[in-house]
Design a protein around this motif. Structure first.
Motif, mmCIF file in Angstrom:
data_model
loop_
_atom_site.group_PDB
_atom_site.id
_atom_site.type_symbol
_atom_site.label_atom_id
_atom_site.label_comp_id
_atom_site.label_asym_id
_atom_site.label_seq_id
_atom_site.Cartn_x
_atom_site.Cartn_y
_atom_site.Cartn_z
ATOM 1 N N ASP A 53 36.524 -0.259 -46.265
ATOM 2 C CA ASP A 53 36.010 0.031 -47.605
ATOM 3 C C ASP A 53 34.491 -0.100 -47.704
ATOM 4 O O ASP A 53 33.923 0.051 -48.771
ATOM 5 C CB ASP A 53 36.654 -0.924 -48.621
ATOM 6 N N GLU A 54 33.830 -0.354 -46.587
ATOM 7 C CA GLU A 54 32.383 -0.629 -46.614
ATOM 8 C C GLU A 54 31.575 0.509 -47.232
ATOM 9 O O GLU A 54 30.749 0.287 -48.116
ATOM 10 C CB GLU A 54 31.874 -0.903 -45.205
ATOM 11 N N LEU A 58 29.410 0.179 -50.756
ATOM 12 C CA LEU A 58 27.953 0.309 -50.779
ATOM 13 C C LEU A 58 27.481 1.428 -51.699
ATOM 14 O O LEU A 58 26.399 1.351 -52.275
ATOM 15 C CB LEU A 58 27.413 0.517 -49.366
ATOM 16 N N GLU A 59 28.280 2.458 -51.855
ATOM 17 C CA GLU A 59 27.903 3.579 -52.718
ATOM 18 C C GLU A 59 28.282 3.349 -54.173
ATOM 19 O O GLU A 59 27.790 4.037 -55.059
ATOM 20 C CB GLU A 59 28.554 4.862 -52.204
ATOM 21 N N ALA A 60 29.121 2.399 -54.435
ATOM 22 C CA ALA A 60 29.596 2.150 -55.795
ATOM 23 C C ALA A 60 28.523 1.460 -56.627
ATOM 24 O O ALA A 60 27.686 0.716 -56.112
ATOM 25 C CB ALA A 60 30.856 1.292 -55.749
ATOM 26 N N ASP A 61 28.546 1.700 -57.916
ATOM 27 C CA ASP A 61 27.610 1.061 -58.851
ATOM 28 C C ASP A 61 28.217 -0.178 -59.500
ATOM 29 O O ASP A 61 27.713 -0.661 -60.500
ATOM 30 C CB ASP A 61 27.198 2.054 -59.939
ATOM 31 N N THR A 76 34.223 -8.517 -44.663
ATOM 32 C CA THR A 76 34.081 -7.872 -45.975
ATOM 33 C C THR A 76 33.287 -8.720 -46.952
ATOM 34 O O THR A 76 32.771 -8.206 -47.929
ATOM 35 C CB THR A 76 35.453 -7.555 -46.599
ATOM 36 N N LEU A 77 33.135 -9.993 -46.695
ATOM 37 C CA LEU A 77 32.399 -10.851 -47.619
ATOM 38 C C LEU A 77 30.908 -10.555 -47.633
ATOM 39 O O LEU A 77 30.214 -10.886 -48.570
ATOM 40 C CB LEU A 77 32.647 -12.317 -47.295
ATOM 41 N N THR A 78 30.376 -9.931 -46.603
ATOM 42 C CA THR A 78 28.948 -9.652 -46.538
ATOM 43 C C THR A 78 28.608 -8.198 -46.833
ATOM 44 O O THR A 78 27.431 -7.843 -46.929
ATOM 45 C CB THR A 78 28.395 -9.995 -45.154
ATOM 46 N N ILE A 79 29.570 -7.346 -47.016
ATOM 47 C CA ILE A 79 29.314 -5.921 -47.207
ATOM 48 C C ILE A 79 28.477 -5.638 -48.445
ATOM 49 O O ILE A 79 27.458 -4.972 -48.387
ATOM 50 C CB ILE A 79 30.631 -5.115 -47.276
ATOM 51 N N LYS A 80 28.856 -6.143 -49.593
ATOM 52 C CA LYS A 80 28.194 -5.793 -50.847
ATOM 53 C C LYS A 80 26.808 -6.394 -50.952
ATOM 54 O O LYS A 80 26.000 -5.977 -51.768
ATOM 55 C CB LYS A 80 29.068 -6.225 -52.025
ATOM 56 N N PHE A 81 26.487 -7.371 -50.136
ATOM 57 C CA PHE A 81 25.178 -7.999 -50.214
ATOM 58 C C PHE A 81 24.104 -7.241 -49.446
ATOM 59 O O PHE A 81 22.957 -7.600 -49.451
ATOM 60 C CB PHE A 81 25.251 -9.453 -49.735
ATOM 61 N N ALA A 82 24.484 -6.172 -48.780
ATOM 62 C CA ALA A 82 23.510 -5.365 -48.067
ATOM 63 C C ALA A 82 22.605 -4.634 -49.049
ATOM 64 O O ALA A 82 23.038 -4.209 -50.100
ATOM 65 C CB ALA A 82 24.226 -4.353 -47.175
#
Length: 84
Positions: A53-54, A58-61, A76-82
């Motif tokens: 789901d990365e 990352l593309e989601a708002d 997956t815990l670090t994906i959204k923090f990029a």
């Protein structure tokens, strides 16, 4: 409204929402987006997110997401923090 909240168990969790929903500022104050990222495939619970789901994450708002399993998918815990 005061009588209703006097006998409610979790009045603080719904007070502001109810106040806004019933006010004349409803159209300006309430968004039609809860800013959460969830994947509902089937059943009554959202799917547990994983590294597949990365790209979508990352593309989601969205500002919030849930359904991570840090034991099965720790990456997956670090994906959204990029940074975008």
């Amino acid at each position: 409204m005061a009588k209703y909240f006097k006998y409610t168990v979790c009045a603080d969790e719904v007070f502001v929402q109810l106040l806004l929903q019933t006010s004349r500022f409803k159209e300006q104050a309430i968004l039609d987006n809860n800013l959460r990222f969830l994947v509902w495939e089937s059943g009554s619970h959202p799917r547990v997110l994983n590294s597949d789901d990365e790209k979508v994450l990352l593309e989601a708002d969205n500002l919030f997401t849930c359904k991570f399993d840090c034991h099965r998918y720790p990456e997956t815990l670090t994906i959204k923090f990029a940074c975008k």
